[in-house]
Enzyme design. Structure first.
Site, mmCIF file in Angstrom:
data_model
loop_
_atom_site.group_PDB
_atom_site.id
_atom_site.type_symbol
_atom_site.label_atom_id
_atom_site.label_comp_id
_atom_site.label_asym_id
_atom_site.label_seq_id
_atom_site.Cartn_x
_atom_site.Cartn_y
_atom_site.Cartn_z
ATOM 1 N NE ARG A 156 47.698 49.035 42.333
ATOM 2 C CZ ARG A 156 46.970 49.713 41.691
ATOM 3 N NH1 ARG A 156 46.220 49.319 40.350
ATOM 4 N NH2 ARG A 156 46.940 51.119 41.796
ATOM 5 N NE ARG A 177 46.517 51.973 28.066
ATOM 6 C CZ ARG A 177 45.864 52.752 28.984
ATOM 7 N NH1 ARG A 177 44.944 53.778 28.710
ATOM 8 N NH2 ARG A 177 45.940 52.434 30.451
ATOM 9 C CB ILE A 232 43.721 35.884 35.329
ATOM 10 C CG1 ILE A 232 44.873 36.861 34.933
ATOM 11 C CG2 ILE A 232 43.855 34.288 35.757
ATOM 12 C CD1 ILE A 232 45.825 36.952 36.342
ATOM 13 N N GLY A 233 42.228 38.144 32.986
ATOM 14 C CA GLY A 233 41.725 39.481 32.778
ATOM 15 C C GLY A 233 40.141 39.722 32.600
ATOM 16 N NE ARG A 234 36.388 42.227 34.116
ATOM 17 C CZ ARG A 234 36.908 41.950 35.371
ATOM 18 N NH1 ARG A 234 37.461 40.955 35.379
ATOM 19 N NH2 ARG A 234 36.614 42.667 36.412
ATOM 20 C CG ASP A 258 39.169 33.070 37.251
ATOM 21 O OD1 ASP A 258 38.478 31.978 37.625
ATOM 22 O OD2 ASP A 258 39.512 34.200 37.657
ATOM 23 C CD GLU A 263 33.040 35.966 33.751
ATOM 24 O OE1 GLU A 263 32.913 36.696 34.854
ATOM 25 O OE2 GLU A 263 34.402 36.007 33.042
ATOM 26 C CG HIS A 281 35.561 36.008 37.165
ATOM 27 N ND1 HIS A 281 34.901 36.762 36.360
ATOM 28 C CD2 HIS A 281 36.465 36.843 37.907
ATOM 29 C CE1 HIS A 281 35.678 38.192 36.364
ATOM 30 N NE2 HIS A 281 36.420 37.865 37.363
ATOM 31 N N GLY A 283 39.352 34.695 40.491
ATOM 32 C CA GLY A 283 40.426 35.191 40.627
ATOM 33 C C GLY A 283 40.584 35.972 42.103
HETATM 34 C C1 DGY Z 1 37.905 41.950 39.451
HETATM 35 O O1 DGY Z 1 37.860 42.700 40.609
HETATM 36 O O2 DGY Z 1 37.781 42.697 38.551
HETATM 37 C C2 DGY Z 1 38.300 40.629 39.435
HETATM 38 O O3 DGY Z 1 38.136 40.225 38.081
HETATM 39 C C3 DGY Z 1 37.576 39.884 40.378
HETATM 40 O O4 DGY Z 1 38.044 38.415 40.366
#
Ligand code: DGY
Length: 332
Positions: A156, A177, A232-234, A258, A263, A281, A283
């Site tokens: 998404r 994937r 912006i993922g992990r 981010d 963290e 972080h 997002g």
């Molecule tokens: C989540 O909800 O996993 C996001 O990283 C939050 O910013």
């Protein structure tokens, strides 16, 4: 939908105020704000049927609650919950997809513009008085125009990022994937293949065993000296030491991050890099998204205890049925 005051729900650690209020209204809430993994009295532990939390939940914690049925995780990424163990014990795990998509995608674009047009450094130039004392901020070497973006993780949020990039006239390819049905951006079956084909890599990938530190020196080499890396993922999908070296040595041009490996702790070497634009972080950190996430967390608990099904189960536990909804003798 109303909850069941007889269902005990544990809330360990911090949680959004709106979620706390609704859990308290609808369930027998056991609030443990300063959660340090302490044991609860055996009778209380045995009565806990749900957990709502943003904190990590490992196998040991789950096993401290023999009658646990559901973990409602506050967040879309659920790498901090041991879903494999939950599935093996027939515990439902839910998360909060959808409601934060647009806010998170916006942050990818913010980081991209910051990294390419050096906005944080230009602002510092102004605030430090250099505009007045030395004149205009130097021209940036890079522009968004003509960039070729590769998105790693076309879920998404990846799709929402792509939609925004399209409006900038940036070309889009992706690695995932699997090829995503109905998506006509160029698909690359490998991450390295994607990195070779683009100059702007945007990672929206979740943290899983398969993605651990896959964004490494080889990927940065492939991206090249005009390369921009956005995450912006992990953070655990990146070899953070390789990223620092790539930025220090000009293997890539800049990064916008981010999320980080550990963290909220960042290595000094990363903090010292002028070519890294860094956010704590944020997002989904708008009042709007966080309220919607709080609502979805509690809606999952309400639906589970009233109707025996979750609203937004994680794929690993989507098959699990509530005990009350199972014909007797049928396993979860
Ligand atoms: C989540 O909800 O996993 C996001 O990283 C939050 O910013």
């Amino acid at each position: 939908m109303h909850g069941s005051k007889s269902a005990r729900v544990l809330v360990p650690g911090p949680l959004h105020e709106k979620a706390l209020q609704r859990i308290d209204q609808n369930f027998a809430m056991v609030r443990q704000e300063a959660w340090r993994g302490q044991l609860l009295p055996a009778d209380i532990a045995a009565s806990i049927r749900g957990i709502c939390a943003i904190i990590p939940i490992n196998a040991d914690m789950m096993d401290a609650f023999p009658n646990l049925e559901i973990i409602a995780h506050f967040g879309v990424g659920y790498d901090s919950v041991d879903v494999g163990h939950a599935a093996s014990r027939g515990i439902m795990v839910t998360h909060t997809p959808g409601v934060l998509t647009e806010d998170v995608a916006d942050i990818a674009i913010g980081l991209l513009i910051n990294a390419v047009r050096e906005l944080p450094r230009a602002e510092r130039w102004l605030r430090d008085g250099q505009w007045a004392s030395q004149g205009a901020y130097p021209l940036t070497k890079r522009t968004l125009q003509g960039r070729r973006a590769g998105i790693f993780g076309m879920g998404r949020v990846g799709l929402a990022v792509a939609q925004r990039l399209k409006a900038f006239g940036i070309s889009i390819a992706y690695h995932n994937r699997n090829r995503v049905e109905g998506v006509d951006y160029s698909f690359y079956p490998t991450l390295i293949g994607l990195a070779e084909a683009v100059d702007t890599l945007i990672s929206v990938a979740p943290s899983t065993a398969a993605t651990a530190r896959v964004i490494d020196a080889k990927v940065f080499d492939a991206l090249g000296p005009n390369g921009i890396f956005i995450n912006i993922g992990r953070g655990k999908t990146v070899d953070q030491n390789d990223l620092i070296k790539a930025l220090q040595n000009g293997v890539i041009a800049a990064a916008g991050l981010d999320v980080f490996a550990e963290e909220p702790n960042l290595p000094q070497a990363l903090l010292d890099l002028p070519t890294a634009t860094l956010l704590p972080h944020v997002g989904s950190a708008t009042e709007n998204s966080r309220q919607a996430m709080a609502d979805l967390c509690v809606d999952n608990l309400l639906s589970w205890f009233a109707e025996g099904r979750a609203v937004t189960a994680v794929p690993e536990t989507a098959h699990i049925k509530a005990a009350a909804a199972r014909p007797s003798g049928e396993p979860h």
